[in-house]
Structures are given as structure tokens and as C-alpha cells.
Scaffold this motif. Sequence first.
Motif, short mmCIF file in Angstrom:
data_model
loop_
_atom_site.label_atom_id
_atom_site.label_comp_id
_atom_site.label_asym_id
_atom_site.label_seq_id
_atom_site.Cartn_x
_atom_site.Cartn_y
_atom_site.Cartn_z
N ALA A 1 0.81 -1.22 0.00
CA ALA A 1 0.00 0.00 0.00
C ALA A 1 0.84 1.27 0.00
O ALA A 1 0.33 2.35 -0.32
CB ALA A 1 -0.94 0.01 1.21
N LEU A 2 2.13 1.15 0.33
CA LEU A 2 2.97 2.35 0.47
C LEU A 2 3.07 3.17 -0.81
O LEU A 2 2.97 4.41 -0.76
CB LEU A 2 4.35 1.96 0.98
N PRO A 3 3.29 2.58 -1.99
CA PRO A 3 3.41 3.42 -3.19
C PRO A 3 2.08 3.80 -3.83
O PRO A 3 2.06 4.57 -4.80
CB PRO A 3 4.22 2.55 -4.14
N VAL A 4 0.97 3.28 -3.31
CA VAL A 4 -0.32 3.51 -3.98
C VAL A 4 -0.72 4.99 -3.93
O VAL A 4 -1.07 5.58 -4.96
CB VAL A 4 -1.41 2.62 -3.35
N ALA B 1 -0.80 -3.38 -9.84
CA ALA B 1 0.50 -3.52 -9.18
C ALA B 1 0.34 -3.73 -7.68
O ALA B 1 1.12 -4.48 -7.07
CB ALA B 1 1.34 -2.27 -9.45
N PHE B 2 -0.67 -3.10 -7.09
CA PHE B 2 -0.91 -3.28 -5.65
C PHE B 2 -1.18 -4.75 -5.32
O PHE B 2 -0.56 -5.33 -4.43
CB PHE B 2 -2.08 -2.41 -5.21
N THR B 3 -2.11 -5.37 -6.05
CA THR B 3 -2.44 -6.77 -5.78
C THR B 3 -1.26 -7.69 -6.07
O THR B 3 -0.98 -8.62 -5.31
CB THR B 3 -3.65 -7.19 -6.62
N GLU B 4 -0.55 -7.43 -7.16
CA GLU B 4 0.61 -8.26 -7.48
C GLU B 4 1.69 -8.13 -6.42
O GLU B 4 2.34 -9.12 -6.04
CB GLU B 4 1.16 -7.86 -8.85
N ASN B 5 1.90 -6.92 -5.90
CA ASN B 5 2.89 -6.73 -4.84
C ASN B 5 2.48 -7.44 -3.56
O ASN B 5 3.34 -7.96 -2.83
CB ASN B 5 3.10 -5.24 -4.58
N VAL B 6 1.20 -7.44 -3.27
CA VAL B 6 0.73 -8.18 -2.08
C VAL B 6 1.10 -9.66 -2.20
O VAL B 6 1.58 -10.28 -1.25
CB VAL B 6 -0.80 -8.03 -1.90
N LEU B 7 0.91 -10.22 -3.39
CA LEU B 7 1.22 -11.62 -3.61
C LEU B 7 2.73 -11.89 -3.46
O LEU B 7 3.13 -12.82 -2.74
CB LEU B 7 0.74 -12.04 -4.99
N TYR B 8 3.55 -11.10 -4.11
CA TYR B 8 5.00 -11.31 -4.06
C TYR B 8 5.55 -11.06 -2.65
O TYR B 8 6.37 -11.85 -2.14
CB TYR B 8 5.70 -10.41 -5.06
N LEU B 9 5.15 -9.98 -2.03
CA LEU B 9 5.66 -9.66 -0.71
C LEU B 9 5.15 -10.65 0.34
O LEU B 9 5.89 -11.02 1.26
CB LEU B 9 5.26 -8.23 -0.33
N GLY B 10 3.91 -11.07 0.20
CA GLY B 10 3.36 -12.05 1.14
C GLY B 10 4.08 -13.38 1.05
O GLY B 10 4.41 -14.00 2.07
#
Length: 419
Positions: free
Chosen positions: A41-44, A151-160
Motif C-alpha cells: 500500500a505504500l506506493p499507492v 501492481a498493488f495486488t501483485e505486490n501483495v502476492l509477491y511480498l506475502g
Amino acid sequence: MGTARWCVLVILLTATGTAILELVREQTGTAGFLVGIALAALPVAPLMAAFRWLGRAAPGPWRQLLFCFGWGACTAALIAILANSFATDWMAAAAVDPAHADRLGSVAVAPVVEESAKAAALLLLFVFRRRQFTGPADGFVIAGFTATGFAFTENVLYLGNAFEEDLANGTPVLDSVTAATFFVRVVLSPFAHPLFTVLTGLGFGAAALCVGPTRRARRARAACPPLLGLSLAMGLHALWNGSSHLGEYGFYGVYGCVMVPAFGLLLWLAVRMRRDRLRAVAAELSVYAAAGWLRPAEVPALASPPARSLARALARRTGGRPAARAVSRYTADAAALALLRRHARRHGPGRTGEFAARERELLHRIWLRRATASPALARAAVLEELLPPGFAFAPARTAAAPAPAAVPSQRRRPALSRR
């Protein structure tokens, strides 16, 4: 879009949002899911603010931008995850080397699927909300919001997933996969997905400017720019995904030689489009001010986003939130009117399609809110020192404004001088 269409889209986004949340949580685990959301959520907010900054020159409705973000975060992400997983599994089963299937999926399949899924939002708005596309800047903003959600959802997946891996291995924070993933995806390249999809958005924006002698000719010309933009988005996306397979320094080479220059070019283009739009607002609205539709003091304020914000604050102080909303809608309609007139002046009223009807509609809405918005904008122009020295501050002619029921007759409104 009509109310029924919006209801269908809300139901679709709700269903796909619920599905994608459960799918990502299942893959990352609850702890990884929560950490992924917090970090992703930081870059959103900065990205949305940057795209909104460009869009403020001719602001569109927030509901439309939130739909684009929701489409990217929910529907497009769900399509991409399911399609990419299916394609990768199929290629892994058919190929001798599963690693080769993964590389092929990331370079050949993922860019096509993901960019097409994001482009679907632009296509929907282009078909059903064509009026919101007045040029490349609109496509730029709409594509940016869509890609930011994706990008937000994709980042959640990768970071999680990275956090769950570090949690299982007990890796220290500074040496963790989570820290490396966060640095690459959030710090180093938060603009990657917006950069790809903006190319498609520019294509749709250019398509909105296409004219032709017949409707068939206009459709034929309008089909080329979006397809070209989508192809460029897929190609750049494939190059970015394949950079990690180009040797030890392939990623840094693509990042420094392609991604950063492309980002700088689009940033320069965004600044130029914004300046061009604000100049068009000032130039075209001066015609309507000369005809009596606007007060001359309003024109510089309407061409200045800070003055618009000040006018909304002034209206809110005196008339509350309804007055502030009236100023917001007034400024949006005035900007849309200016861009409409510029397009008609460049291509001819007969080639812009329903120019006269759209112009009357915007003038009608401007006139209804003039009594509230005009004084606030004129005062904002004075406070922002936008008016030249010695400018004659004429009082608002609110008494001449007709009641809403009398507006269609146009007997008490000023005539519009054409040129």
C-alpha cells in the motif's frame, strides 16, 4: 454509464475482489497476506496523487477513477493469476524442463495476459464513456489508475510469499527475501506497471481524436492507436520480465537503459500535456467570457488548479459542502467545454460528432451553478494574484440567471459567438 451498468460493474468488482483476496491469502498465508497489504500500500497513494495531478487540468469523476483502480486490483489481477497459472502448468506438463516453462510463461504469456486484462478497463470506458476521452492525457490518467491497482495486488502476492518464506527459514530482516522484494518492486520500480499500461492509455486517448468523413472511417482509424499502444506495452513488459534471464547484469542494463529513460520520457510528456491543457482552458474559455457566459475574472482561475482549490475552499466556508461540490462540477464542466471547443476548432464542428448538443449541455450545467461558483472563482483569482493590475472587477450578473426550468429557452442567457 447508466445506473444498471454501474450496478453490474460494482457486483463484478465485489465478486472478483472477494475471490482475489481469498486466493492471495490462501497462497501467502494470513500473516504474509497482512504484511503484503501493508507494504504494497505504500506506493499507492503517491502514484494516485501523481496521476490525479495530471488529471486535474480537466478533472474527471472520482467514481470513474476508483472503478479503474478496482478493476486493476480485482478483476484484472484475478484474470492474470488464473490465466498465468493455467498457462504455466500446461507448458510445464508439455515441456521437458519446467524451468524453461516458467521463463517462457513470464516473458511470453504474462505480458500478453496482464496487459490485455488491464486494457479491458480502458476499452469499457472508451465504449461506454467516450466523452471522458478528450485526448491522450485522459488515457494516461485512466491507465495509470488501472495499473496502480493491478501492481498493488501483485505486490501483495509477491511480498506475502516472500514474508512466509522468511518466516519459515528464520531469515534476518536485512538479509530477507522480503526486504529484497520490497526494494525491487516498491522502491526501485513502483512505476513499472503504470509505465506499461500508460502506453495503451495513450493509444486510446489518441483514438478519441481520430476523425474521418464517415463513421466507418473513424472506427477504422480509431482502432489502430490502441492496438499499437497495447503492443508496445506488451513488448516493454516482456523485456522487463525477461531482464533477469539476460545474464548477471541484464536486469540493471534493462532498468538503466530502457525503464528509467522511458519513465523520464513519460514524465516529461505528462508535464507537457498538463501545461497544454491548462493553456487550452485559458484560451478557449476567453471566447465564452467575451460572449457573456463567464466572468472575465473566472478565466485565469479556471486555468489554475491552485486557484480552483482555493475557490472550493472559499465556497465551502460560505455555503458548505454543497457549494464546494458545485464549484468542483463547474470547473470540470468548464474545462471539458474548453477541450471540446479546441477539438472542434481543430477538426471542424461537423467532424467532432454532436458538438452543438454537447456544448449546449455543458453551458446549461455551467449556467445553473454560475451563481455559486463564479464569485468564488473570481475571488480566488484576486487572492492568487492572477488578474493583471488595473483589472476591472465587474459584479456577477446573478439576477439575469434563469431558473432551471427556463434554461432550455435560452432567452435570458447570452448568445454564443462562433469563430
